[in-house]
Design a protein around this motif. Structure first.
Motif, PDB file in Angstrom:
ATOM      1  N   THR A 319      12.441 -65.005 102.705  1.00  0.00           N
ATOM      2  CA  THR A 319      12.893 -64.503 103.850  1.00  0.00           C
ATOM      3  C   THR A 319      12.014 -63.393 104.412  1.00  0.00           C
ATOM      4  OG1 THR A 319      14.574 -63.020 102.930  1.00  0.00           O
ATOM      5  CG2 THR A 319      15.331 -65.204 103.798  1.00  0.00           C
ATOM      6  N   GLU A 320      11.566 -62.789 103.189  1.00  0.00           N
ATOM      7  CA  GLU A 320      10.498 -61.469 103.797  1.00  0.00           C
ATOM      8  C   GLU A 320       9.180 -61.430 103.245  1.00  0.00           C
ATOM      9  OE1 GLU A 320      12.386 -57.676 103.851  1.00  0.00           O
ATOM     10  OE2 GLU A 320      14.376 -58.622 103.910  1.00  0.00           O
ATOM     11  N   GLN A 321       8.297 -60.882 103.931  1.00  0.00           N
ATOM     12  CA  GLN A 321       6.798 -60.924 103.573  1.00  0.00           C
ATOM     13  C   GLN A 321       6.750 -59.688 102.267  1.00  0.00           C
ATOM     14  OE1 GLN A 321       3.957 -62.697 103.867  1.00  0.00           O
ATOM     15  NE2 GLN A 321       4.925 -63.976 105.713  1.00  0.00           N
ATOM     16  N   PRO A 322       6.186 -59.857 100.886  1.00  0.00           N
ATOM     17  CA  PRO A 322       6.312 -59.002 100.090  1.00  0.00           C
ATOM     18  C   PRO A 322       5.073 -58.059 100.701  1.00  0.00           C
ATOM     19  CG  PRO A 322       5.080 -60.884  99.311  1.00  0.00           C
ATOM     20  CD  PRO A 322       5.796 -61.442 100.557  1.00  0.00           C
ATOM     21  N   PRO A 323       5.429 -56.738 100.574  1.00  0.00           N
ATOM     22  CA  PRO A 323       4.351 -55.732 100.793  1.00  0.00           C
ATOM     23  C   PRO A 323       3.448 -55.670  99.551  1.00  0.00           C
ATOM     24  CG  PRO A 323       6.195 -54.550  99.695  1.00  0.00           C
ATOM     25  CD  PRO A 323       6.559 -56.168  99.883  1.00  0.00           C
ATOM     26  N   GLU A 324       2.257 -54.936  99.825  1.00  0.00           N
ATOM     27  CA  GLU A 324       1.166 -54.744  98.579  1.00  0.00           C
ATOM     28  C   GLU A 324       1.403 -53.779  97.881  1.00  0.00           C
ATOM     29  OE1 GLU A 324      -2.891 -53.619 100.012  1.00  0.00           O
ATOM     30  OE2 GLU A 324      -3.404 -55.779  99.454  1.00  0.00           O
ATOM     31  N   ASP A 326       0.593 -51.008  94.905  1.00  0.00           N
ATOM     32  CA  ASP A 326      -0.298 -50.524  94.047  1.00  0.00           C
ATOM     33  C   ASP A 326       0.206 -50.618  92.385  1.00  0.00           C
ATOM     34  OD1 ASP A 326      -2.328 -48.708  92.942  1.00  0.00           O
ATOM     35  OD2 ASP A 326      -1.872 -47.224  94.049  1.00  0.00           O
ATOM     36  N   ILE A 327      -0.745 -51.157  91.646  1.00  0.00           N
ATOM     37  CA  ILE A 327      -0.517 -51.300  90.148  1.00  0.00           C
ATOM     38  C   ILE A 327      -1.048 -50.105  89.450  1.00  0.00           C
ATOM     39  CG2 ILE A 327      -0.535 -52.863  88.190  1.00  0.00           C
ATOM     40  CD1 ILE A 327      -0.837 -54.960  90.244  1.00  0.00           C
ATOM     41  N   ILE A 328      -2.491 -50.047  89.203  1.00  0.00           N
ATOM     42  CA  ILE A 328      -3.300 -49.100  88.631  1.00  0.00           C
ATOM     43  C   ILE A 328      -4.410 -48.914  89.441  1.00  0.00           C
ATOM     44  CG2 ILE A 328      -4.377 -48.312  86.598  1.00  0.00           C
ATOM     45  CD1 ILE A 328      -2.184 -49.740  85.050  1.00  0.00           C
ATOM     46  N   GLY A 329      -4.822 -47.915  90.033  1.00  0.00           N
ATOM     47  CA  GLY A 329      -6.374 -47.654  90.456  1.00  0.00           C
ATOM     48  C   GLY A 329      -6.447 -48.511  91.774  1.00  0.00           C
ATOM     49  N   ASP A 330      -7.366 -49.372  91.581  1.00  0.00           N
ATOM     50  CA  ASP A 330      -7.590 -50.408  93.029  1.00  0.00           C
ATOM     51  C   ASP A 330      -7.028 -51.750  92.751  1.00  0.00           C
ATOM     52  OD1 ASP A 330      -9.042 -48.629  94.392  1.00  0.00           O
ATOM     53  OD2 ASP A 330     -10.723 -49.158  93.696  1.00  0.00           O
ATOM     54  N   HIS A 331      -6.065 -51.883  91.855  1.00  0.00           N
ATOM     55  CA  HIS A 331      -5.652 -53.201  91.431  1.00  0.00           C
ATOM     56  C   HIS A 331      -4.160 -53.437  92.189  1.00  0.00           C
ATOM     57  CE1 HIS A 331      -3.624 -56.161  88.006  1.00  0.00           C
ATOM     58  NE2 HIS A 331      -4.059 -56.548  89.390  1.00  0.00           N
ATOM     59  N   TYR A 332      -4.129 -54.288  93.246  1.00  0.00           N
ATOM     60  CA  TYR A 332      -2.996 -54.474  94.248  1.00  0.00           C
ATOM     61  C   TYR A 332      -2.444 -55.804  93.919  1.00  0.00           C
ATOM     62  CZ  TYR A 332      -4.955 -50.317  96.521  1.00  0.00           C
ATOM     63  OH  TYR A 332      -5.578 -49.038  96.531  1.00  0.00           O
ATOM     64  N   ALA A 333      -1.413 -55.986  94.475  1.00  0.00           N
ATOM     65  CA  ALA A 333      -0.723 -57.358  94.238  1.00  0.00           C
ATOM     66  C   ALA A 333       0.401 -57.331  95.342  1.00  0.00           C
ATOM     67  CB  ALA A 333      -0.094 -58.014  92.898  1.00  0.00           C
ATOM     68  N   ALA A 334       0.687 -58.650  95.944  1.00  0.00           N
ATOM     69  CA  ALA A 334       1.867 -58.580  96.875  1.00  0.00           C
ATOM     70  C   ALA A 334       3.042 -59.699  96.426  1.00  0.00           C
ATOM     71  CB  ALA A 334       1.233 -59.298  98.345  1.00  0.00           C
ATOM     72  N   CYS A 335       3.682 -59.145  95.616  1.00  0.00           N
ATOM     73  CA  CYS A 335       4.740 -59.957  94.906  1.00  0.00           C
ATOM     74  C   CYS A 335       6.070 -59.058  94.781  1.00  0.00           C
ATOM     75  CB  CYS A 335       4.328 -60.448  93.517  1.00  0.00           C
ATOM     76  SG  CYS A 335       5.549 -61.399  93.001  1.00  0.00           S
ATOM     77  N   TRP A 336       7.105 -59.615  95.212  1.00  0.00           N
ATOM     78  CA  TRP A 336       8.588 -59.231  94.959  1.00  0.00           C
ATOM     79  C   TRP A 336       8.737 -58.739  93.494  1.00  0.00           C
ATOM     80  CZ3 TRP A 336      10.196 -56.269  99.002  1.00  0.00           C
ATOM     81  CH2 TRP A 336       9.991 -56.695 100.154  1.00  0.00           C
ATOM     82  N   LEU A 337       8.115 -59.247  92.705  1.00  0.00           N
ATOM     83  CA  LEU A 337       8.486 -59.161  91.332  1.00  0.00           C
ATOM     84  C   LEU A 337       8.088 -57.723  90.829  1.00  0.00           C
ATOM     85  CD1 LEU A 337       7.540 -62.599  89.547  1.00  0.00           C
ATOM     86  CD2 LEU A 337       9.609 -61.702  89.975  1.00  0.00           C
ATOM     87  N   LEU A 338       7.108 -57.335  91.822  1.00  0.00           N
ATOM     88  CA  LEU A 338       6.419 -56.002  91.463  1.00  0.00           C
ATOM     89  C   LEU A 338       7.552 -54.764  92.092  1.00  0.00           C
ATOM     90  CD1 LEU A 338       2.815 -56.841  91.732  1.00  0.00           C
ATOM     91  CD2 LEU A 338       4.186 -56.623  89.507  1.00  0.00           C
ATOM     92  N   HIS A 339       8.462 -55.120  92.873  1.00  0.00           N
ATOM     93  CA  HIS A 339       9.060 -54.051  93.423  1.00  0.00           C
ATOM     94  C   HIS A 339       9.816 -53.076  92.161  1.00  0.00           C
ATOM     95  CE1 HIS A 339      12.242 -51.977  95.654  1.00  0.00           C
ATOM     96  NE2 HIS A 339      11.607 -52.344  96.973  1.00  0.00           N
TER      97      HIS A 339
END
Length: 353
Positions: A319-324, A326-339
């Motif tokens: 139902t909702e777009q996952p935001p991006e 910030d994991i570490i440094g310039d490592h990004y991912a758009a996934c609700w598992l990372l919330h």
């Protein structure tokens, strides 16, 4: 230490690092068709610095080539249009640049190696003449000087007997040599940015390795920034500095080569890597595939585009777009598992979100 450079985008000043060659921010590209609006690129943000190789990977139809072609404005407008976003090449606002200005930019500031050199090279013209034509258009050299430059660049890409090969037609070249000729043409005007769109398509494994080694040598010798577009993560393993993984018109994960291969976070990135055959596998092992198909971009899903194919899918993913994140440094991912509220994220304890 060099100061940031200031460019003007949409009549507003924007500061960029001095080494920044390309800066794309929130890019949207749509195609108006009889069936409706195809949202091919949906909010892509990425950058490339001098001497850096950025690999853009993902399945066919995920928006890799459309993003690259937008940098050169090669998508015919209409039906293509850019409803939103910024593309800054050097100090040039690409979105606002008229066609007359783009004709000077293409080939000189940014060059492209296309997927199929046989359809991109003119079969009725000698290869040397085609390279000379590009050089004379952008560098204003005489015919003799341009021919000498064409021979020099054919030699640079390791084509044997360039003095003779310059007189031959595309059909007299092998597939690997045609690809090298395309690379020579792309480099002949010393571009800031080189885009290689599936440069190893239809080439055997040995020639693939030679083409990738050649691009590596070019990067080291000329400090040209390179965008490498491919659907095969194995092709970029030894070459890319950073990798952007695209799915359904979006960048779902981006990071350094090591982060994407050894510390990836998005289920789609993991599925892509799992689909690669392993040298340790035997004939009884089944090849892994990603079930399902990518979504229809005429009607993109309300939530995560990968939700229907993801084994970790939750209700919020639909139902909702996952935001991006910030994991570490310039490592990004758009996934609700990372919330942070997701149990899986708490176990990892590494997010900066």
């Amino acid at each position: 230490m060099e100061k940031n450079k200031t460019v003007v985008i949409n009549n507003k000043k924007k500061d960029l690092p001095p080494e920044r060659v390309l800066d794309i921010e929130n890019l949207h590209v749509s195609f108006d068709t009889y069936a409706g609006e195809v949202k091919a690129v949906r909010g892509v943000t990425l950058h490339v610095d001098k001497g850096e190789v950025l690999a853009i990977v993902g399945e066919s139809g995920c928006g890799k080539s459309v993003t690259a072609q937008t940098i050169m404005k090669l998508n015919p407008m209409p039906p293509a249009r850019i409803p939103e976003g910024e593309v800054t090449l050097g100090d040039i606002d690409i979105v606002a640049a008229p066609e007359k200005a783009m004709q000077k930019i293409r080939g000189k500031t940014v060059s492209m190696i296309f997927q199929d050199p046989m359809t991109c090279l003119n079969p009725t013209m000698q290869v040397g003449k085609q390279i000379v034509e590009a050089i004379k258009h952008h560098r204003k050299l005489s015919g003799a000087e341009a021919k000498a430059e064409a021979i020099k660049f054919l030699k640079l890409v390791n084509i044997p007997n360039p003095e003779e090969r310059v007189k031959q037609y595309p059909h007299e070249y092998s597939g690997g040599m045609r690809q090298r000729a395309m690379i020579a043409m792309a480099l002949s005007c010393d571009p800031l940015l080189l885009i290689a769109d599936e440069p190893t398509t239809a080439l055997d494994v040995t020639i693939q390795a030679q083409i990738m080694d050649l691009l590596n040598e070019i990067k080291d010798e000329t400090e040209t920034a390179i965008i490498l577009i491919t659907h095969d993560l194995g092709v970029v393993a030894s070459m890319a500095d950073r990798i952007a993984v695209m799915y359904a018109g979006k960048v779902v994960e981006s990071g350094t080569n090591e982060e994407i291969f050894y510390d990836n976070k998005h289920p789609y990135t993991q599925a892509l890597l799992n689909s690669l055959p392993s040298v340790d596998s035997n004939k009884r092992d089944k090849l892994v595939s990603i079930p399902g198909t990518p979504p229809d971009l005429l009607a993109p899903p309300a939530g995560c585009a990968f939700a229907a194919r993801c084994e970790h899918c939750m209700e919020i993913c639909k139902t909702e777009q996952p935001p991006e994140f910030d994991i570490i440094g310039d490592h990004y991912a758009a996934c609700w598992l990372l919330h942070p509220d997701c149990p899986a994220a708490e176990e990892r304890g590494e997010l900066n979100a």
